[in-house]
Write a protein that holds these residues in place. Sequence first.
Motif, mmCIF file in Angstrom:
data_model
loop_
_atom_site.group_PDB
_atom_site.id
_atom_site.type_symbol
_atom_site.label_atom_id
_atom_site.label_comp_id
_atom_site.label_asym_id
_atom_site.label_seq_id
_atom_site.Cartn_x
_atom_site.Cartn_y
_atom_site.Cartn_z
ATOM 1 N N LEU A 156 0.803 -1.225 0.000
ATOM 2 C CA LEU A 156 0.000 0.000 0.000
ATOM 3 C C LEU A 156 0.839 1.280 0.000
ATOM 4 O O LEU A 156 0.283 2.367 -0.149
ATOM 5 N N GLU A 157 2.158 1.144 0.181
ATOM 6 C CA GLU A 157 3.014 2.335 0.212
ATOM 7 C C GLU A 157 2.836 3.141 -1.067
ATOM 8 O O GLU A 157 2.819 2.597 -2.154
ATOM 9 N N GLY A 158 2.673 4.433 -0.902
ATOM 10 C CA GLY A 158 2.489 5.312 -2.050
ATOM 11 C C GLY A 158 1.040 5.452 -2.482
ATOM 12 O O GLY A 158 0.716 6.285 -3.306
ATOM 13 N N ASP A 159 0.159 4.609 -1.950
ATOM 14 C CA ASP A 159 -1.263 4.700 -2.267
ATOM 15 C C ASP A 159 -1.932 5.452 -1.123
ATOM 16 O O ASP A 159 -2.250 4.887 -0.085
ATOM 17 N N GLU A 160 -2.128 6.753 -1.301
ATOM 18 C CA GLU A 160 -2.663 7.618 -0.241
ATOM 19 C C GLU A 160 -4.127 7.319 0.070
ATOM 20 O O GLU A 160 -4.605 7.574 1.164
ATOM 21 N N ASP A 161 -4.858 6.774 -0.901
ATOM 22 C CA ASP A 161 -6.300 6.579 -0.790
ATOM 23 C C ASP A 161 -6.670 5.290 -0.052
ATOM 24 O O ASP A 161 -7.612 5.253 0.721
ATOM 25 N N CYS A 162 -5.929 4.226 -0.280
ATOM 26 C CA CYS A 162 -6.275 2.900 0.214
ATOM 27 C C CYS A 162 -5.581 2.614 1.555
ATOM 28 O O CYS A 162 -4.453 3.046 1.776
ATOM 29 N N ILE A 169 -13.380 1.238 -2.584
ATOM 30 C CA ILE A 169 -12.427 0.306 -3.194
ATOM 31 C C ILE A 169 -13.149 -0.611 -4.170
ATOM 32 O O ILE A 169 -14.197 -1.165 -3.843
ATOM 33 N N ASN A 185 -6.085 -7.031 -7.703
ATOM 34 C CA ASN A 185 -4.659 -6.706 -7.890
ATOM 35 C C ASN A 185 -3.875 -6.865 -6.588
ATOM 36 O O ASN A 185 -2.774 -7.413 -6.588
ATOM 37 N N PHE A 186 -4.444 -6.376 -5.483
ATOM 38 C CA PHE A 186 -3.774 -6.538 -4.192
ATOM 39 C C PHE A 186 -3.712 -8.001 -3.788
ATOM 40 O O PHE A 186 -2.717 -8.462 -3.229
ATOM 41 N N ARG A 244 -9.377 -3.498 -7.893
ATOM 42 C CA ARG A 244 -8.268 -3.116 -7.009
ATOM 43 C C ARG A 244 -7.972 -4.223 -5.992
ATOM 44 O O ARG A 244 -6.818 -4.536 -5.716
ATOM 45 N N ALA A 267 -10.842 2.304 1.217
ATOM 46 C CA ALA A 267 -10.257 3.473 0.570
ATOM 47 C C ALA A 267 -11.181 4.651 0.796
ATOM 48 O O ALA A 267 -12.399 4.485 0.898
#
Length: 182
Positions: free
Chosen positions: A44-50, A73, A80-81, A77, A69
Motif C-alpha cells: 500500500l506504500e504510495g497509495d494515499e487513498d487505500c 475500493i 490486484n492486491f 483493485r 479506501a
Amino acid sequence: MHRKKKQEKGTEAFPSSIFEIDKSGSVVNETYIQAVAQFMKELLEGDEDCFLVEVKIKPTNNFKVFLDADSGISIARCINFNRALYKKIEEAGWFPEGDFSLEVSSPGLDEPLKLWRQYKKNIGRMVDITLLDGSHLTGKLLEVTEDGCVVEETKGKNKKKEVITHSLLFEHIKQTKIQVVF
C-alpha cells in the motif's frame, strides 16, 4: 529460550525475527497476521487513498484481508492486491505445500467500523452504534473528531418528531455498523 527442534529433511526453519513458536512447535497465528499486515502495508506504500483495516486467519490457513479506501475500493483493485499479496506469501515459503487461501476485500456492511478513517469516510451515512453498556443508537453520522463522533438521532414522526444530537467518545462505543437505507 527456544530449543531448536530437529529439522526434517526438505523443510526450512521460519525466520525467528518474524515468527514465534509455541510449545508444540507450530507458528502462532498472531505472527502470521502481523506478517501479512506488514506485507500489505508494503504493497500500500504510495497509495494515499487505500488503507488496511484488518487481517484475520482461520484455522484452515484462510487469510482474510480487509482493505478500504477514502474514495471506495473496487473489486479490480482488490484483485490486484490479492495477486501481489499471494505472491509475497508464496515467496515467504510459509506453506511449502501451498495449503493456504487468501481473500482480499472491502470489509462490507456486516463488519463494524474499526478505524477512525472509516468513520471519517462515512460521514453523512446512517449508522447503528452499540455502546459499551449494551444500549443502541441509530442515526446519521454528522461529524468525526479525534476522540469521538457526533450522531443525529431522529425519534418519532411528523409533529412528534424529535431530533437529538449525541456526542460520543470512541472509548464508550462497542461497535458501529453502517445502515443501508432504502
